[in-house]
Design a protein around this motif. Structure first.
Motif, PDB file in Angstrom:
ATOM      1  N   PHE A  74      66.490 119.116 128.427  1.00 34.17           N
ATOM      2  CA  PHE A  74      67.950 119.554 127.708  1.00 34.17           C
ATOM      3  C   PHE A  74      68.127 118.695 126.196  1.00 34.17           C
ATOM      4  O   PHE A  74      68.492 119.211 125.129  1.00 34.17           O
ATOM      5  CB  PHE A  74      69.096 119.114 128.320  1.00 34.17           C
ATOM      6  N   THR A  75      67.276 117.362 126.230  1.00 31.08           N
ATOM      7  CA  THR A  75      67.353 116.810 124.896  1.00 31.08           C
ATOM      8  C   THR A  75      66.245 117.123 123.822  1.00 31.08           C
ATOM      9  O   THR A  75      66.236 116.748 122.853  1.00 31.08           O
ATOM     10  CB  THR A  75      67.472 115.305 125.103  1.00 31.08           C
ATOM     11  N   GLY A  76      64.967 117.347 124.531  1.00 31.59           N
ATOM     12  CA  GLY A  76      63.724 117.690 123.748  1.00 31.59           C
ATOM     13  C   GLY A  76      63.129 116.036 123.454  1.00 31.59           C
ATOM     14  O   GLY A  76      61.955 116.192 122.829  1.00 31.59           O
ATOM     15  N   ASP A  77      63.506 115.033 124.078  1.00 28.67           N
ATOM     16  CA  ASP A  77      63.172 113.834 124.100  1.00 28.67           C
ATOM     17  C   ASP A  77      62.904 113.278 125.339  1.00 28.67           C
ATOM     18  O   ASP A  77      63.608 112.792 126.027  1.00 28.67           O
ATOM     19  CB  ASP A  77      63.949 113.006 122.960  1.00 28.67           C
ATOM     20  N   THR A  78      61.609 112.789 125.527  1.00 34.55           N
ATOM     21  CA  THR A  78      61.260 112.171 126.868  1.00 34.55           C
ATOM     22  C   THR A  78      61.841 110.770 127.061  1.00 34.55           C
ATOM     23  O   THR A  78      61.978 110.007 128.316  1.00 34.55           O
ATOM     24  CB  THR A  78      59.744 112.196 127.132  1.00 34.55           C
ATOM     25  N   SER A  79      62.429 110.057 126.077  1.00 36.25           N
ATOM     26  CA  SER A  79      62.790 108.637 126.221  1.00 36.25           C
ATOM     27  C   SER A  79      64.239 108.557 126.563  1.00 36.25           C
ATOM     28  O   SER A  79      64.943 107.677 126.868  1.00 36.25           O
ATOM     29  CB  SER A  79      62.650 108.069 124.961  1.00 36.25           C
ATOM     30  N   THR A  80      64.965 109.958 126.523  1.00 36.73           N
ATOM     31  CA  THR A  80      66.494 109.740 126.690  1.00 36.73           C
ATOM     32  C   THR A  80      67.028 109.596 127.819  1.00 36.73           C
ATOM     33  O   THR A  80      67.912 108.575 128.068  1.00 36.73           O
ATOM     34  CB  THR A  80      67.093 110.962 126.099  1.00 36.73           C
ATOM     35  N   GLY A  81      66.224 110.142 128.847  1.00 36.39           N
ATOM     36  CA  GLY A  81      66.577 109.664 130.295  1.00 36.39           C
ATOM     37  C   GLY A  81      66.476 108.371 130.708  1.00 36.39           C
ATOM     38  O   GLY A  81      67.543 107.597 131.179  1.00 36.39           O
ATOM     39  N   ALA A 103      63.822 102.363 135.030  1.00 36.28           N
ATOM     40  CA  ALA A 103      63.802 103.274 133.602  1.00 36.28           C
ATOM     41  C   ALA A 103      62.137 103.585 133.559  1.00 36.28           C
ATOM     42  O   ALA A 103      62.113 104.755 133.245  1.00 36.28           O
ATOM     43  CB  ALA A 103      64.351 102.526 132.470  1.00 36.28           C
ATOM     44  N   ASN A 104      61.342 102.873 133.876  1.00 37.73           N
ATOM     45  CA  ASN A 104      59.968 103.137 134.067  1.00 37.73           C
ATOM     46  C   ASN A 104      59.630 104.174 134.914  1.00 37.73           C
ATOM     47  O   ASN A 104      58.867 104.974 134.658  1.00 37.73           O
ATOM     48  CB  ASN A 104      59.229 101.958 134.282  1.00 37.73           C
ATOM     49  N   ASP A 105      60.266 104.176 136.076  1.00 41.64           N
ATOM     50  CA  ASP A 105      59.943 105.170 136.874  1.00 41.64           C
ATOM     51  C   ASP A 105      60.646 106.660 136.570  1.00 41.64           C
ATOM     52  O   ASP A 105      59.757 107.660 136.770  1.00 41.64           O
ATOM     53  CB  ASP A 105      60.615 104.880 138.270  1.00 41.64           C
ATOM     54  N   ILE A 106      61.841 106.479 135.950  1.00 44.77           N
ATOM     55  CA  ILE A 106      62.250 107.702 135.810  1.00 44.77           C
ATOM     56  C   ILE A 106      61.571 108.395 134.465  1.00 44.77           C
ATOM     57  O   ILE A 106      61.529 109.571 134.522  1.00 44.77           O
ATOM     58  CB  ILE A 106      63.876 107.426 135.171  1.00 44.77           C
ATOM     59  N   ALA A 107      60.980 107.524 133.847  1.00 42.42           N
ATOM     60  CA  ALA A 107      60.264 108.170 132.687  1.00 42.42           C
ATOM     61  C   ALA A 107      58.822 109.233 133.278  1.00 42.42           C
ATOM     62  O   ALA A 107      58.441 109.939 132.419  1.00 42.42           O
ATOM     63  CB  ALA A 107      59.685 107.112 131.720  1.00 42.42           C
ATOM     64  N   GLY A 108      58.505 108.923 134.539  1.00 39.07           N
ATOM     65  CA  GLY A 108      57.328 109.386 134.917  1.00 39.07           C
ATOM     66  C   GLY A 108      57.532 110.420 136.019  1.00 39.07           C
ATOM     67  O   GLY A 108      56.580 111.044 136.723  1.00 39.07           O
ATOM     68  N   ILE A 109      58.878 110.671 136.420  1.00 31.10           N
ATOM     69  CA  ILE A 109      59.178 111.549 137.488  1.00 31.10           C
ATOM     70  C   ILE A 109      59.105 112.877 137.471  1.00 31.10           C
ATOM     71  O   ILE A 109      58.486 113.625 138.022  1.00 31.10           O
ATOM     72  CB  ILE A 109      60.627 111.174 137.998  1.00 31.10           C
ATOM     73  N   SER A 110      59.827 113.380 136.159  1.00 24.07           N
ATOM     74  CA  SER A 110      59.765 114.839 135.667  1.00 24.07           C
ATOM     75  C   SER A 110      58.165 115.545 135.489  1.00 24.07           C
ATOM     76  O   SER A 110      57.347 114.813 134.822  1.00 24.07           O
ATOM     77  CB  SER A 110      60.616 114.998 134.388  1.00 24.07           C
TER      78      SER A 110
END
Length: 227
Positions: A74-81, A103-110
């Motif tokens: 939805f943001t178009g930016d993988t860092s926002t989450g 934060a590191n795990d969330i970066a790789g989940i999707s």
């Protein structure tokens, strides 16, 4: 039926409970299949996987609660989450190590495309990723696929539109495609990408259900069931 109140009661810490409440507030009103109910299902499923795999339960709960904040779809930016989760955790008094790890795990989940590089996850992140992917399978997965498709304006199906093996996040975000193509571009790939044996067993039945659905969909689309 799982409710926010029931999930809070089952959580192992006040921080996990607060994370659930924060996610519910942030995602309220979503119509794309990434609503608070999705978070609650992932939360409950991830708890079960964490117990089966011997993961740190509190960390799993926090990752599950926060995993869809400011999602890149939805943001178009993988860092926002990851940034949103980190900032909220620090503001809520979590220590730096926990906030960074979550934060590191969330970066790789999707899922970011079938051909995109995978990011290493902790055991806890792997449990949440499996729970998130299980919610993209089966009856709920089918419903969420078409809800998301409607949300972003995708047609149900168009035989002239080919499926795409996305090799970049940009391609995954920018290719319109169709809702039925999404089964081949993502959903049918998830069973083989589970991290835990427990999730793989659950995924088998849900995958087979989706295969039957798509076969029936195509029969009806092509009028074969009325011949």
């Amino acid at each position: 039926m799982i409710t926010l109140e029931a999930a809070e009661q089952a959580a192992t810490s006040e921080l996990a409970r607060a994370a659930l409440r924060h996610a519910a507030d942030e995602l309220a009103g979503d119509s794309s299949g990434h609503d608070p109910s999705h978070v609650l299902r992932v939360f409950r499923s991830a708890q079960g996987l964490a117990r089966a795999e011997g993961a740190d339960l509190e960390r799993v709960e926090i990752i599950a609660a926060l995993h869809d904040l400011k999602d890149f779809k939805f943001t178009g930016d993988t860092s926002t989450g990851p940034h949103a989760a980190y900032a909220w955790l620090i503001e809520s008094g979590a220590d730096e190590m926990l906030a960074t790890g979550v934060a590191n795990d969330i970066a790789g989940i999707s899922f970011k495309g079938a051909g995109t590089p995978l990011q290493p996850l902790s055991l806890e992140g792997g449990c949440v990723q499996d729970a998130d992917r299980l919610d993209a399978l089966g009856a709920i997965g089918i419903a969420r696929c078409f809800a998301y498709g409607g949300h972003v304006g995708r047609p149900l199906f168009d035989p002239s539109v080919p499926t795409v093996n996305h090799t970049t996040v940009e391609s995954y975000l920018q290719t319109q495609g169709t809702s039925l193509n999404h089964f081949y571009e993502k959903l049918f790939l998830l069973r083989s990408r589970m991290n835990t044996a427990t999730a793989k067993n659950i995924a088998d039945a849900r995958h087979e259900f989706m295969e039957k659905f798509v076969a029936q969909f195509l029969d009806e689309w092509n009028g074969k069931d009325s011949e």
